[in-house]
Motif scaffolding. Structure first.
Motif, short mmCIF file in Angstrom:
data_model
loop_
_atom_site.label_atom_id
_atom_site.label_comp_id
_atom_site.label_asym_id
_atom_site.label_seq_id
_atom_site.Cartn_x
_atom_site.Cartn_y
_atom_site.Cartn_z
N TYR A 133 -11.98 -5.11 8.71
CA TYR A 133 -12.34 -5.44 7.33
C TYR A 133 -11.31 -4.77 6.43
O TYR A 133 -11.02 -3.58 6.57
N SER A 134 -10.73 -5.51 5.52
CA SER A 134 -9.70 -4.94 4.65
C SER A 134 -9.81 -5.52 3.25
O SER A 134 -10.24 -6.67 3.06
N VAL A 135 -9.40 -4.71 2.29
CA VAL A 135 -9.31 -5.11 0.88
C VAL A 135 -7.93 -4.71 0.38
O VAL A 135 -7.53 -3.54 0.54
N LYS A 136 -7.22 -5.64 -0.19
CA LYS A 136 -5.88 -5.37 -0.69
C LYS A 136 -5.80 -5.76 -2.16
O LYS A 136 -6.19 -6.86 -2.55
N LEU A 137 -5.30 -4.83 -2.97
CA LEU A 137 -5.04 -5.07 -4.39
C LEU A 137 -3.54 -5.09 -4.58
O LEU A 137 -2.83 -4.21 -4.10
N ALA A 138 -3.04 -6.10 -5.26
CA ALA A 138 -1.60 -6.22 -5.47
C ALA A 138 -1.33 -6.56 -6.92
O ALA A 138 -2.13 -7.22 -7.59
N ALA A 139 -0.19 -6.09 -7.41
CA ALA A 139 0.23 -6.38 -8.78
C ALA A 139 1.75 -6.53 -8.80
O ALA A 139 2.46 -5.88 -8.04
N ALA A 140 2.21 -7.41 -9.67
CA ALA A 140 3.66 -7.61 -9.86
C ALA A 140 3.96 -7.56 -11.34
O ALA A 140 3.29 -8.22 -12.15
N GLN A 141 4.95 -6.76 -11.71
CA GLN A 141 5.34 -6.65 -13.12
C GLN A 141 6.80 -6.23 -13.20
O GLN A 141 7.22 -5.29 -12.52
N ASN A 142 7.56 -6.95 -14.02
CA ASN A 142 8.98 -6.65 -14.22
C ASN A 142 9.74 -6.59 -12.90
O ASN A 142 10.62 -5.76 -12.70
N GLY A 143 9.38 -7.45 -11.97
CA GLY A 143 10.08 -7.52 -10.70
C GLY A 143 9.68 -6.48 -9.68
O GLY A 143 10.25 -6.43 -8.59
N LEU A 144 8.71 -5.63 -10.00
CA LEU A 144 8.27 -4.58 -9.09
C LEU A 144 6.90 -4.93 -8.51
O LEU A 144 6.05 -5.51 -9.20
N GLN A 145 6.69 -4.55 -7.23
CA GLN A 145 5.44 -4.82 -6.54
C GLN A 145 4.65 -3.52 -6.39
O GLN A 145 5.21 -2.48 -6.05
N TYR A 146 3.35 -3.59 -6.60
CA TYR A 146 2.45 -2.45 -6.44
C TYR A 146 1.29 -2.87 -5.54
O TYR A 146 0.75 -3.97 -5.70
#
Length: 345
Positions: A127-140
């Motif tokens: 079981y997994s939960v992944k949160l991702a964000a992209a802003q100004n060409g950067l990945q979080y």
């Protein structure tokens, strides 16, 4: 349709979709349901799935710049049972994805649950939960994963967290405390009970240690409460003592050591001795709590006489005193030093 008569039968409601598109925006909804049974020789596979997808977008222009905002929602459920080469395998999976985007800025949440078991005894649950964000060409990325399987032959569980800050929170009647926090790779523990610890480097601002075994220690300032470890004690004086006759003992220096448990006491004494002229007698003796434990005497000898003595003792207080005599005033001693230390082991 009779599946028993046709093992290759397929029931597939491909999709039901509704939507509307325009230059300003669009909206789409898709739902798909399928159920399939296939057979090839003795190998049989049965699977079912359901997929729901929602998508919305709006196009706008601000300050002469075109910007698109969109959202996507996906939910997928699937289950499969197979029989292949005398091995039966059952698998169920659930996937949920949410995504929001405005221009070049995107946030996404993905959730995956999967369970598998086969007739050979292999079992896996994740079981997994992944949160991702992209802003100004950067990945979080942030999230966690939980798994239990016996792929290596024994059951092993894992719980892995990806986060800049991880905290355990305790709320009692509205009073929120955090006994455990990991912040940017640094661990903060409010209160800990540790059975066995191996520490390469330690920085302790205020520590209470019941029992410690330290191989090598470099300490700037050592303060030991209650004399729990016996501190070496010493006395020194430069006062000149002059002889007053053979056997006329003079107490020249003394120290005391307190032992809170049985051990040994080590005593060392030194001084300088001078003779005026001719042959003169002198003598030294070591008294511990009034009893003579060591003594020696001689005739004319300028130099640095000393005493070194060690004895086993029980718990208690012990007074070490050095006595000296000189035949007459032509014999004298000075620069007297007495050192004593209790050792518990």
């Amino acid at each position: 349709m009779n599946i028993e008569q046709d093992p290759n039968a397929v029931i597939d409601i491909a999709y039901i979709a509704v939507g509307r598109r325009s230059a300003a925006g669009s909206a789409q909804a898709l739902s798909a349901l399928s159920s399939t049974v296939t057979q090839q020789g003795v190998d049989i596979s049965s699977s079912s799935s359901r997929v729901t997808s929602l998508e919305n977008s709006v196009n706008s222009t601000s300050n002469g710049l075109a910007t698109k905002a969109s959202t996507k929602s996906l939910n997928s459920l699937s289950s499969t049972v197979t029989s292949q080469s005398n091995t039966q395998t059952a698998q169920a999976r659930s996937i949920t994805q949410l995504q929001s985007t405005v221009g070049e800025h995107t946030s996404q949440i993905s959730q995956l649950a999967n369970s598998t078991a086969d007739s050979n005894g292999k079992i896996s649950a994740t079981y997994s939960v992944k949160l991702a964000a992209a802003q100004n060409g950067l990945q979080y990325v942030a999230g966690f994963g939980l798994s239990l399987d016996n792929n290596s032959g024994v059951f092993q569980s894992q719980f892995v967290v990806a986060a800049d800050r991880f905290a355990v929170i305790r709320d009692v009647a509205g009073n929120v405390t955090s006994p455990f926090v990991i912040d940017n790779g640094q661990v903060f523990i409010a209160d800990a009970v540790i059975g066995t610890a191996s520490i390469t480097n330690a920085k302790i601002a205020n520590g209470a240690i019941t029992t410690a075994k330290i191989g090598v220690a470099e300490i700037d300032t050592l303060r030991i409460r209650g004399n729990a470890v016996t501190i070496p004690t010493s006395a020194s004086t430069s006062v000149v003592s002059q002889g007053s006759g053979i056997g006329s003992w003079i107490g020249v220096i003394a120290v005391a050591v307190t032992m809170d448990q049985p051990g040994h006491i080590q005593v060392n004494f030194s001084c300088t001795q001078s003779f005026g002229h001719g042959i003169r007698d002198y003598g030294f003796r070591l008294l511990i709590n009034g009893g003579v434990y060591a003594s020696f005497s001689g005739t004319w000898a300028d130099g640095f006489p000393g005493i070194a003595y060690s004895l086993p003792v029980d718990a208690g207080t012990y007074v070490m005193q050095v006595d000296w005599y000189g035949q007459d005033a032509n014999v004298s001693i000075a620069n007297k030093n007495l050192f004593a230390m209790g050792a518990k082991r």
